[in-house]
Design an enzyme around this catalytic site. Structure first.
Site, PDB file in Angstrom:
ATOM      1  N   HIS A   1      46.417   6.101  11.281  1.00 12.06           N
ATOM      2  CA  HIS A   1      47.267   5.406  10.329  1.00 12.06           C
ATOM      3  C   HIS A   1      48.650   6.054  10.300  1.00 12.06           C
ATOM      4  O   HIS A   1      48.909   6.996  11.044  1.00 12.06           O
ATOM      5  CB  HIS A   1      46.607   5.348   8.935  1.00 12.06           C
ATOM      6  CG  HIS A   1      46.190   6.682   8.414  1.00 12.06           C
ATOM      7  ND1 HIS A   1      46.944   7.390   7.512  1.00 12.06           N
ATOM      8  CD2 HIS A   1      45.088   7.445   8.678  1.00 12.06           C
ATOM      9  CE1 HIS A   1      46.323   8.531   7.230  1.00 12.06           C
ATOM     10  NE2 HIS A   1      45.206   8.592   7.929  1.00 12.06           N
ATOM     11  N   ALA A   2      49.530   5.552   9.470  1.00 15.59           N
ATOM     12  CA  ALA A   2      50.953   5.895   9.518  1.00 15.59           C
ATOM     13  C   ALA A   2      51.271   7.388   9.484  1.00 15.59           C
ATOM     14  O   ALA A   2      52.034   7.875  10.321  1.00 15.59           O
ATOM     15  CB  ALA A   2      51.695   5.185   8.387  1.00 15.59           C
TER      16      ALA A   2
END
Length: 85
Positions: free
Chosen positions: A15-16
């Protein structure tokens, strides 16, 4: 050329936040670094390229290193992934 395979253990996948840290780590090296998941391949030095792979928990990724510092890059990226992903 060097290569290793890793299974993502982070419950949220890539994820980010960890993707940004992974890209920053990859940019420290001169070698070309690619990440592959399934039939998709991305440039590990580009955040959108990494995020577009949509790698989830339990999925396997293959990282390929090609360049003058590929051995160091491979070792350090592997360590990063084991600690963060």
């Amino acid at each position: 050329m060097m290569e290793f395979t890793y299974v993502i253990t982070d419950p949220e996948g890539i994820h980010a936040r960890p993707a940004g840290m992974l890209v920053a780590k990859a940019k420290q090296f001169a070698s070309q670094i690619e990440i592959k998941s399934g039939d998709k391949t991305g440039d590990l030095k580009k955040i959108f390229s990494v995020m577009s792979l949509g790698v989830k928990n339990g999925q396997e990724v293959t990282l390929t290193f090609n360049g003058e510092d590929e051995a160091k890059a491979s070792a350090e990226i592997r360590q990063f992934m084991e600690e963060n992903l």
